[in-house]
Design an enzyme around this catalytic site. Structure first.
Site, mmCIF file in Angstrom:
data_model
loop_
_atom_site.group_PDB
_atom_site.id
_atom_site.type_symbol
_atom_site.label_atom_id
_atom_site.label_comp_id
_atom_site.label_asym_id
_atom_site.label_seq_id
_atom_site.Cartn_x
_atom_site.Cartn_y
_atom_site.Cartn_z
ATOM 1 N N ALA A 113 33.186 39.252 43.967
ATOM 2 C CA ALA A 113 33.949 38.708 45.082
ATOM 3 C C ALA A 113 35.441 38.664 44.779
ATOM 4 O O ALA A 113 35.888 38.988 43.671
ATOM 5 C CB ALA A 113 33.425 37.311 45.423
ATOM 6 N N HIS A 114 36.208 38.210 45.755
ATOM 7 C CA HIS A 114 37.666 38.241 45.642
ATOM 8 C C HIS A 114 38.191 37.334 44.533
ATOM 9 O O HIS A 114 37.676 36.249 44.285
ATOM 10 C CB HIS A 114 38.337 37.915 46.979
ATOM 11 C CG HIS A 114 37.963 36.597 47.584
ATOM 12 N ND1 HIS A 114 38.407 36.221 48.828
ATOM 13 C CD2 HIS A 114 37.208 35.577 47.139
ATOM 14 C CE1 HIS A 114 37.944 35.025 49.109
ATOM 15 N NE2 HIS A 114 37.209 34.621 48.110
ATOM 16 N N ASN A 115 39.204 37.859 43.857
ATOM 17 C CA ASN A 115 39.940 37.136 42.814
ATOM 18 C C ASN A 115 39.132 36.843 41.554
ATOM 19 O O ASN A 115 39.567 36.064 40.709
ATOM 20 C CB ASN A 115 40.537 35.836 43.365
ATOM 21 C CG ASN A 115 41.544 36.097 44.459
ATOM 22 O OD1 ASN A 115 41.272 35.836 45.629
ATOM 23 N ND2 ASN A 115 42.691 36.664 44.111
ATOM 24 N N GLN A 174 43.054 39.275 53.526
ATOM 25 C CA GLN A 174 43.008 39.448 52.071
ATOM 26 C C GLN A 174 44.181 40.335 51.659
ATOM 27 O O GLN A 174 44.170 41.545 51.884
ATOM 28 C CB GLN A 174 41.671 40.044 51.663
ATOM 29 C CG GLN A 174 40.474 39.245 52.166
ATOM 30 C CD GLN A 174 40.351 37.883 51.516
ATOM 31 O OE1 GLN A 174 40.030 37.758 50.332
ATOM 32 N NE2 GLN A 174 40.598 36.830 52.284
ATOM 33 N N SER A 227 36.833 33.915 42.597
ATOM 34 C CA SER A 227 37.723 33.259 41.633
ATOM 35 C C SER A 227 37.040 32.851 40.332
ATOM 36 O O SER A 227 37.604 32.078 39.558
ATOM 37 C CB SER A 227 38.404 32.037 42.260
ATOM 38 O OG SER A 227 39.206 32.428 43.354
#
Length: 350
Positions: free
Chosen positions: A249-251, A208, A269
């Site tokens: 979560a990521h993004n 990441q 995302s």
């Protein structure tokens, strides 16, 4: 049950109104020593009524003073001191802020002898770094930042002026936090997002490489986690409020002044608009978009993008996926099927 420790602090109604405004009806010299709910209030308490539907409690409360709207002024004044304001709930919020500034323990400025602060870190004026905290190389703490005990501020991370970290908060490397934020104990910013590629029955880690960018005036509840982005950054807008045990979560991007209650999960995302709310245990799947002013009820699973403002609710029992998809498709047509059945029933009767 034992009483909670007393703050041993009090204020006259006159001083309070001078500081916060409002229209006082009653003795300015009346001393208030606590803010209380209506049902537990005592003669030295101040309480509030945010809605006329609670006005019956005016007759039974023991509060020395009650904060009310103009609509309840006469009834409240008949029982004792009253502060009249257009929005009692907002007045109550500002009263709690003003009160907390006077009764809560204040951290000592400076660096505790047991803290570990890298020589290359930049420390602003009035910063407090608590016992056993760690500030790594190149980190920047702007003026009046508070770092609680056992916190970790990673390499090259930046905290804006007036931001406060409670005990045991972790800010990952390269993450950026705005001004006047409040992060409660156990918050983790910038852990790796959940990214793995399948490889012959095993999982290959996807590093990441992004970070987390958080705006001004953000508050995060205990044990809430915001993961760093896979390539681009995870972004949290100004004024966002997240309750305890929220997972971002990521993004993910969350727009300004959105709020989420406890145990909400937002998958990777997803794009959340401005002024959105999500009730407790609501879930938002990855790569979806929520428009501005979308409100999600507690326990609701958002499985498709929502592009129209409004309130959305619903739950559906799980099943084998093929059956679930068929049932979900049928459920969407349920109102149309109902209308067709009613039409057929009328035709049969006639």
């Amino acid at each position: 049950m034992a009483d909670s420790p007393s703050s041993a602090w009090s204020v006259s109604l006159g001083e309070l109104v001078t500081a916060l405004g409002g229209e006082l009806h009653g003795p300015a010299e009346l001393v208030i020593s606590q803010i209380s709910p209506l049902e537990a209030a005592r003669p030295d308490s101040i309480a509030f009524i945010a809605s006329p539907k609670y006005k019956a409690q005016l007759a039974t409360t023991g509060a020395g003073c009650v904060i009310v709207s103009p609509a309840l002024q006469d009834e409240a004044a008949a029982r004792g001191a009253v502060i009249v304001t257009p929005d009692p709930y907002l007045y109550f919020a500002r009263l709690t802020q003003w009160w907390a500034q006077r009764v809560r323990p204040q951290p000592e400025r400076g660096i505790h002898p047991t803290a570990v602060v890298d020589a290359t870190a930049v420390i602003g004026a009035g910063v407090s770094i608590g016992p056993l905290a760690v500030v790594e190389a190149g980190a920047i703490l702007e003026d009046d930042v508070v770092i609680g005990p056992h916190c970790v501020v990673g390499a090259r991370a930046r905290l804006g002026a007036g931001t406060r970290l409670a005990a045991h908060v972790t800010i990952g490397f390269d993450c950026v936090v705005g001004a006047r934020c409040i992060f409660h104990s156990g918050v983790v910013i910038g852990a790796d997002g959940f990214g793995f590629a399948p490889n012959q029955g095993r999982w290959e880690k996807i590093e990441q490489l992004g970070a987390v960018r958080i705006g001004d005036d953000v508050e995060l509840g205990a044990n809430t986690c915001i993961d760093r982005g896979a390539l681009d950054d995870t972004v949290i807008g100004n004024g966002v409020k997240l309750d305890n045990l929220v997972q971002i979560a990521h993004n993910v991007h969350i727009g300004d002044h959105s709020a989420m209650a406890g145990c909400v999960g937002v998958a990777g995302s997803a794009r959340i608009g401005k002024h959105c709310t999500v009730g407790g245990a609501g879930m938002i799947l990855g790569h979806l978009t929520l428009a501005d002013h979308v409100h999600v009820s507690s326990g609701t699973l958002i499985s498709r993008s929502v592009l129209k403002p409004g309130l959305y609710s619903g739950a559906f029992p799980f099943d084998e996926n093929a059956n679930w998809e068929k049932n979900a498709a049928t459920l969407r047509q349920l109102h149309a099927l109902r209308d067709r059945i009613r039409t057929l029933e009328k035709q049969v009767k006639s």
